[in-house]
Design an enzyme around this catalytic site. Structure first.
Site, short mmCIF file in Angstrom:
data_model
loop_
_atom_site.label_atom_id
_atom_site.label_comp_id
_atom_site.label_asym_id
_atom_site.label_seq_id
_atom_site.Cartn_x
_atom_site.Cartn_y
_atom_site.Cartn_z
N ASP A 273 0.91 -1.15 0.00
CA ASP A 273 0.00 0.00 0.00
C ASP A 273 0.94 1.18 0.00
O ASP A 273 1.76 1.32 0.91
CB ASP A 273 -0.87 0.00 1.26
CG ASP A 273 -1.63 -1.30 1.39
OD1 ASP A 273 -2.11 -1.79 0.35
OD2 ASP A 273 -1.70 -1.85 2.50
N GLY A 347 16.21 -2.43 -11.85
CA GLY A 347 17.68 -2.46 -11.87
C GLY A 347 18.32 -2.31 -13.23
O GLY A 347 19.49 -2.64 -13.40
N ASP A 420 7.23 6.60 -10.70
CA ASP A 420 6.60 6.49 -9.37
C ASP A 420 6.42 7.90 -8.78
O ASP A 420 7.22 8.33 -7.94
CB ASP A 420 7.49 5.66 -8.43
CG ASP A 420 7.80 4.28 -8.99
OD1 ASP A 420 6.87 3.63 -9.50
OD2 ASP A 420 8.97 3.86 -8.93
N ASN A 488 2.64 4.95 -12.70
CA ASN A 488 2.14 4.61 -11.36
C ASN A 488 1.74 5.88 -10.64
O ASN A 488 2.05 6.99 -11.09
CB ASN A 488 3.23 3.90 -10.56
CG ASN A 488 3.77 2.66 -11.25
OD1 ASN A 488 3.01 1.75 -11.55
ND2 ASN A 488 5.06 2.64 -11.54
O1 1PR Z 1 13.93 1.67 -10.15
O2 1PR Z 1 14.51 0.67 -12.35
O3 1PR Z 1 15.06 -0.52 -10.24
O4 1PR Z 1 12.74 -0.32 -11.02
C1 1PR Z 1 12.05 -0.74 -9.89
C2 1PR Z 1 10.63 -0.94 -10.29
O5 1PR Z 1 9.95 -1.47 -9.14
C3 1PR Z 1 9.92 0.35 -10.67
O6 1PR Z 1 9.12 0.09 -11.79
C4 1PR Z 1 9.02 0.68 -9.47
O7 1PR Z 1 7.78 1.20 -9.91
C5 1PR Z 1 8.81 -0.68 -8.84
N1 1PR Z 1 8.74 -0.62 -7.37
C6 1PR Z 1 9.77 -0.34 -6.53
N2 1PR Z 1 9.34 -0.46 -5.26
C7 1PR Z 1 8.03 -0.80 -5.31
C8 1PR Z 1 7.15 -1.05 -4.16
O8 1PR Z 1 5.96 -1.30 -4.31
N3 1PR Z 1 7.71 -0.99 -2.96
N4 1PR Z 1 6.44 -1.23 -7.09
C9 1PR Z 1 7.65 -0.91 -6.65
C10 1PR Z 1 5.73 -0.44 -7.87
C11 1PR Z 1 3.75 -0.29 -8.92
C12 1PR Z 1 2.93 -1.15 -9.76
C13 1PR Z 1 1.80 -1.69 -8.95
C14 1PR Z 1 0.65 -0.78 -9.26
C15 1PR Z 1 -0.67 -1.38 -9.16
N5 1PR Z 1 4.54 -1.04 -8.03
O9 1PR Z 1 3.64 -2.14 -10.34
O10 1PR Z 1 1.66 -2.99 -9.25
O11 1PR Z 1 0.80 0.35 -8.43
O12 1PR Z 1 -1.00 -1.73 -7.88
P1 1PR Z 1 -2.53 -1.86 -7.46
O13 1PR Z 1 -3.28 -2.23 -8.70
O14 1PR Z 1 -2.58 -2.97 -6.46
O15 1PR Z 1 -2.91 -0.55 -6.90
P2 1PR Z 1 14.14 0.45 -10.91
#
Ligand code: 1PR
Length: 575
Positions: A273, A347, A420, A488
């Site tokens: 979240d 990465g 993000d 996002n």
């Molecule tokens: O920075 O090039 O190493 O890439 C890291 C990747 O990991 C990026 O794309 C970044 O968005 C993602 N990321 C990093 N930390 C998190 C985290 O959640 N702690 N996740 C994360 C990002 C976003 C979506 C997610 C949607 C939908 N997650 O992938 O799935 O927000 O969610 P929902 O439908 O449940 O609301 P780099």
């Protein structure tokens, strides 16, 4: 075991093609990488596949470097069986606007041109047409021929996956001339429409056949096309009653898997979240939320009808993907049974090899992912750094950034930017140089009555704030050659309250590459809401709602269909 030969110039994902052939039947894939291979194997070749991705000029130059132009052309002229795919098809034409001065094989004397972003179909609605043309589209018109050959199991009712910016458009006199003479010449054309532009989606003549779309990425419909080619069932009966094409690709529903290692060292799909992926209560309080195994979940979503699958390695900014072999293995395993596009992120940047200590360019890291089955790579943190440098250098392109290098070799459709951002309120427009959104609803003003906001970009999984807005990063990355934006919103992530329409509109109205709506999907109507917004978004991603089992991908599609929206649905999974 029957052998199938594939021309491999080492640009792009051939693993999926290989996997699709092995999935279809008892075939052994043999690669041809240069003229010597061709000469040695020539006599045993019965089915040659000629796939290509990326840039026309890069692909043709690779063919020339490997001395493969002449043998492939000779092979076709000898009337032997060949199937070209995507840039493989394009290289059979004479030239492309994408790479002026580079000559293709000229089997058809036609110049490929770029899709028009100011297409009237979109412009009259105040929109730019997204280019590249990414998505699922129909092949609506299959020209008849006196030849008994049909277009290899293709069906006007099915949807196929396209990803390209240049095409052989039928408004050019040369193509019109070829089509009008098709009856006598034996050429057959399958046509598709993007906006108001009609283009060649498939061609065949005798034993030669080529598609602009990717059959190996077109689900079961695509597997049937490859099967027909391999089994020589070219003259299979096809459904030629086409409905009027809308020119709009189907709405894409993407399932996203945030992947990381949990505290026990297992690779799991997690979901946070607002990016916090640790449990907040219960016996597992504080541990990484475990929602399942990446390959199993991906396969489940494919079978439910997901149009694409995205894997984000969310902790790879700490763990180098060069040593992150489990993630590469996830891709390899997923690509064995999933025949829709796979995106991988996490990465991807220039980095030091933790073992040899040598610098490894982002291009090499991306190559690792492509070789393991990815069709697109997604750049997160690195894209922010690149955008910052771009503005510092007064928008001068160095040619050396990861975006430029990967898109040059693999095509811009292979480079996704994942952003993000977090909402930041602004009291007056003079406070920031970022492009702001004016908030019209007073109940949504900031805590100090701020009437404006912009979306401040973060990196490293939301941990680091940057003095740059989401729109500014998107504009920079588009100019540098990114092909798609995964947008996002940390404010909406995991909230189930719907997508961040304000942010999505701001970005999509200002870029012409496709934008994938992400964060906040909680039910099928949220997808309808984002597509109805009329700012040109035709792809949306869900994570938590699918992982928790609240809804299936098929439920979203069923709902969209009930709302009169076009989606791809494959009821019959048999090939
Ligand atoms: O920075 O090039 O190493 O890439 C890291 C990747 O990991 C990026 O794309 C970044 O968005 C993602 N990321 C990093 N930390 C998190 C985290 O959640 N702690 N996740 C994360 C990002 C976003 C979506 C997610 C949607 C939908 N997650 O992938 O799935 O927000 O969610 P929902 O439908 O449940 O609301 P780099």
């Amino acid at each position: 075991m029957t052998k199938v030969h594939i021309i491999d110039v080492e640009s792009g994902n051939l693993r999926s093609l290989n996997n699709s052939i092995e999935y279809i039947g008892d075939y052994e894939v043999v690669y041809i990488r240069n003229r010597d291979d061709f000469s040695t194997l020539d006599k045993e070749i019965t089915h040659l596949i000629f796939p290509g991705v990326g840039n026309f000029g890069h692909f043709v130059r690779e063919l020339i470097k490997r001395d493969l132009m002449e043998p492939v052309k000779r092979y076709v002229n000898e009337g032997r069986k060949l199937m070209g795919i995507c840039v493989g098809l394009q290289s059979l034409f004479s030239e492309s606007e994408e790479s002026e001065g580079i000559c293709g094989m000229s089997l058809l004397d036609v110049k490929l041109t770029k899709f028009d972003t100011s297409d009237p179909t979109f412009k009259t609605r105040g929109l730019l047409k997204s280019v590249p043309h990414i998505g699922w589209n129909t092949v609506h018109s299959l020209t008849p021929s006196k030849s008994d050959r049909c277009l290899y199991g293709m069906n006007t009712q099915d949807k196929y996956y396209f990803v390209h910016s240049y095409a052989a458009k039928v408004d050019t006199p040369r193509i019109q001339n070829l089509i009008s003479k098709a009856e006598d010449s034996g050429w057959r054309f399958g046509l598709s429409k993007y906006g108001s532009e009609t283009f060649v989606a498939a061609i065949s003549k005798g034993s030669f056949f080529a598609t602009q779309f990717h059959p190996e990425k077109s689900g079961v419909a695509g597997l049937r096309v490859i099967k027909a080619f391999l089994e020589d069932s070219a003259d299979e009966i096809i459904n030629t009653t086409s409905s009027t094409p809308s020119g709009l690709p189907s709405r894409r529903i993407i399932a996203c898997l945030d992947v990381r290692t949990n505290d026990q060292g297992d690779l799991v799909v997690t979901k946070g979240d607002q990016y916090d992926v640790r449990e907040k209560s219960g016996s597992s309080d504080g541990s990484v939320r475990n929602l399942g195994k990446p390959v199993e979940l991906a396969l489940k979503y494919y079978e439910q009808g997901a149009d694409e699958i995205t894997f984000l390695n969310i902790t790879s900014f700490r763990d180098s993907p060069l040593t992150d072999l489990p993630m590469l293995e996830v891709l390899r395993q997923a690509a064995k049974n999933i025949f829709v596009p796979l995106t991988v992120g996490g990465g991807i940047k220039d980095m030091k090899d933790p073992v040899s200590q040598e610098m490894v360019p982002a291009l090499k890291v991306a190559e690792l992912y492509f070789a393991s089955g990815a069709d697109k790579v997604s750049l997160g943190s690195e894209a922010v750094t690149i955008a910052e440098q771009y503005y510092q250098a007064d928008k001068i392109k160095s040619g050396s950034t990861a975006i430029e290098q990967i898109s040059h070799c693999f095509g811009n459709q292979a480079v996704v930017i994942s952003i993000d951002p977090k909402r930041k309120f602004v009291g007056s427009l003079t406070e920031t140089s970022m492009q702001c959104i004016e908030i019209s609803d007073p109940s949504k003003f900031g805590p100090n009555g701020e009437k404006y906001c912009y979306y401040q970009v973060t990196s490293q999984g939301g941990r680091k704030l940057h003095e740059i807005g989401a729109l500014e990063v998107c504009l920079a990355c588009e100019d540098l050659g990114a092909g798609e934006i995964l947008l996002n919103s940390i404010d909406h992530d995991g909230s189930n309250k719907g997508f961040n329409l304000e942010l999505l509109r701001q970005v999509k109205e200002n870029v012409s590459i496709p934008v994938i709506a992400s964060s906040g999907a909680g039910c099928p109507s949220h997808f309808a809401e984002v597509f109805e917004m009329d700012c040109g978004i035709d792809a949306a991603l869900g994570a938590g709602m699918f992982h928790r089992g609240d809804y299936k991908v098929a439920d979203v599609k069923k709902y969209l269909l009930s709302q009169g929206m076009d989606v791809r649905s494959e009821m019959d999974m048999s090939i």
